[in-house]
Design a protein around this motif. Structure first.
Motif, PDB file in Angstrom:
ATOM      1  N   ASN A  54       0.829  -1.201   0.000  1.00  0.00           N
ATOM      2  CA  ASN A  54       0.000   0.000   0.000  1.00  0.00           C
ATOM      3  C   ASN A  54       0.867   1.256   0.000  1.00  0.00           C
ATOM      4  O   ASN A  54       0.596   2.218  -0.726  1.00  0.00           O
ATOM      5  CB  ASN A  54      -0.940  -0.019   1.212  1.00  0.00           C
ATOM      6  N   ARG A  55       1.937   1.253   0.791  1.00  0.00           N
ATOM      7  CA  ARG A  55       2.826   2.410   0.843  1.00  0.00           C
ATOM      8  C   ARG A  55       3.552   2.613  -0.489  1.00  0.00           C
ATOM      9  O   ARG A  55       3.793   3.754  -0.909  1.00  0.00           O
ATOM     10  CB  ARG A  55       3.823   2.253   1.983  1.00  0.00           C
ATOM     11  N   ALA A  56       3.919   1.529  -1.162  1.00  0.00           N
ATOM     12  CA  ALA A  56       4.566   1.651  -2.478  1.00  0.00           C
ATOM     13  C   ALA A  56       3.616   2.321  -3.466  1.00  0.00           C
ATOM     14  O   ALA A  56       4.020   3.177  -4.262  1.00  0.00           O
ATOM     15  CB  ALA A  56       5.007   0.289  -2.988  1.00  0.00           C
ATOM     16  N   HIS A  57       2.340   1.945  -3.418  1.00  0.00           N
ATOM     17  CA  HIS A  57       1.351   2.551  -4.295  1.00  0.00           C
ATOM     18  C   HIS A  57       1.179   4.035  -3.977  1.00  0.00           C
ATOM     19  O   HIS A  57       1.210   4.892  -4.871  1.00  0.00           O
ATOM     20  CB  HIS A  57       0.010   1.823  -4.161  1.00  0.00           C
ATOM     21  N   ILE A  58       1.021   4.353  -2.700  1.00  0.00           N
ATOM     22  CA  ILE A  58       0.855   5.753  -2.288  1.00  0.00           C
ATOM     23  C   ILE A  58       2.081   6.579  -2.693  1.00  0.00           C
ATOM     24  O   ILE A  58       1.954   7.709  -3.161  1.00  0.00           O
ATOM     25  CB  ILE A  58       0.600   5.839  -0.775  1.00  0.00           C
ATOM     26  N   ASN A  59       3.261   6.003  -2.541  1.00  0.00           N
ATOM     27  CA  ASN A  59       4.477   6.726  -2.896  1.00  0.00           C
ATOM     28  C   ASN A  59       4.510   7.050  -4.385  1.00  0.00           C
ATOM     29  O   ASN A  59       4.905   8.145  -4.777  1.00  0.00           O
ATOM     30  CB  ASN A  59       5.706   5.919  -2.475  1.00  0.00           C
ATOM     31  N   LEU A  60       4.082   6.112  -5.220  1.00  0.00           N
ATOM     32  CA  LEU A  60       4.056   6.398  -6.658  1.00  0.00           C
ATOM     33  C   LEU A  60       2.983   7.434  -6.986  1.00  0.00           C
ATOM     34  O   LEU A  60       3.188   8.277  -7.859  1.00  0.00           O
ATOM     35  CB  LEU A  60       3.849   5.125  -7.481  1.00  0.00           C
ATOM     36  N   VAL A  61       1.860   7.399  -6.278  1.00  0.00           N
ATOM     37  CA  VAL A  61       0.841   8.428  -6.481  1.00  0.00           C
ATOM     38  C   VAL A  61       1.459   9.812  -6.257  1.00  0.00           C
ATOM     39  O   VAL A  61       1.237  10.746  -7.030  1.00  0.00           O
ATOM     40  CB  VAL A  61      -0.368   8.206  -5.539  1.00  0.00           C
ATOM     41  N   GLN A  62       2.252   9.932  -5.200  1.00  0.00           N
ATOM     42  CA  GLN A  62       2.868  11.220  -4.876  1.00  0.00           C
ATOM     43  C   GLN A  62       3.930  11.625  -5.895  1.00  0.00           C
ATOM     44  O   GLN A  62       4.102  12.813  -6.172  1.00  0.00           O
ATOM     45  CB  GLN A  62       3.487  11.156  -3.480  1.00  0.00           C
ATOM     46  N   ALA A  63       4.654  10.677  -6.441  1.00  0.00           N
ATOM     47  CA  ALA A  63       5.750  10.993  -7.361  1.00  0.00           C
ATOM     48  C   ALA A  63       5.284  11.158  -8.809  1.00  0.00           C
ATOM     49  O   ALA A  63       5.991  11.763  -9.622  1.00  0.00           O
ATOM     50  CB  ALA A  63       6.812   9.887  -7.289  1.00  0.00           C
ATOM     51  N   PHE A  64       4.117  10.633  -9.121  1.00  0.00           N
ATOM     52  CA  PHE A  64       3.673  10.608 -10.509  1.00  0.00           C
ATOM     53  C   PHE A  64       3.388  12.002 -11.066  1.00  0.00           C
ATOM     54  O   PHE A  64       3.752  12.297 -12.209  1.00  0.00           O
ATOM     55  CB  PHE A  64       2.421   9.730 -10.652  1.00  0.00           C
ATOM     56  N   ALA A  65       2.755  12.862 -10.301  1.00  0.00           N
ATOM     57  CA  ALA A  65       2.350  14.178 -10.822  1.00  0.00           C
ATOM     58  C   ALA A  65       3.529  14.998 -11.324  1.00  0.00           C
ATOM     59  O   ALA A  65       3.505  15.475 -12.472  1.00  0.00           O
ATOM     60  CB  ALA A  65       1.545  14.943  -9.774  1.00  0.00           C
TER      61      ALA A  65
END
Length: 130
Positions: A54-65
């Motif tokens: 879950n944290r890996a997914h959230i981290n990519l959400v933050q870095a994607f923009a």
């Protein structure tokens, strides 16, 4: 399509699919979600790998923009070149590596992959403002 946009598309797909390990772990531990799960979002005990997924997914959400914005600026402004393609590729593969080692719980390597991704975004920024 330019290599930059291709890696942006692949990164978007990674982002769209990275919730799946979390859902699998949640389902293996507690069965398929019921309407009660949606009323009470607190999740009982889950294995650590599920939390890391879950944290890996959230981290990519933050870095994607920032990554997406810089790739799109490079493309629209006509500044996409071999360097922006390289940094887009580096970002994508660093995020693949980050997700894998994050879910597996490998500490220091996760940070290395994370920092490589940050460096790729910074380098994209430098290419765009140059």
């Amino acid at each position: 399509m330019t290599p930059d946009l291709t890696y942006l598309a692949w990164t978007a797909l990674l982002l769209a699919l990275l919730w799946i390990p979390y859902f699998i772990g949640l389902t293996l531990e507690h069965g398929l979600p019921t309407p009660k799960v949606y009323r009470d979002p607190t999740v009982p005990h889950l294995p650590l790998w599920v939390h890391r997924a879950n944290r890996a997914h959230i981290n990519l959400v933050q870095a994607f923009a920032p990554f997406a914005v810089l790739v799109l600026i490079a493309h629209v402004s006509g500044q996409a070149n071999e360097a922006t393609a390289l940094w887009a590729m580096v970002f994508f593969w660093s995020r693949i590596g980050h997700a894998i080692v994050h879910v597996l719980g490998i500490p220091y390597i996760r940070t290395v992959f994370f920092l490589i991704g940050v460096a790729a975004v910074v380098m994209l920024f430098l290419e765009v403002i140059a």
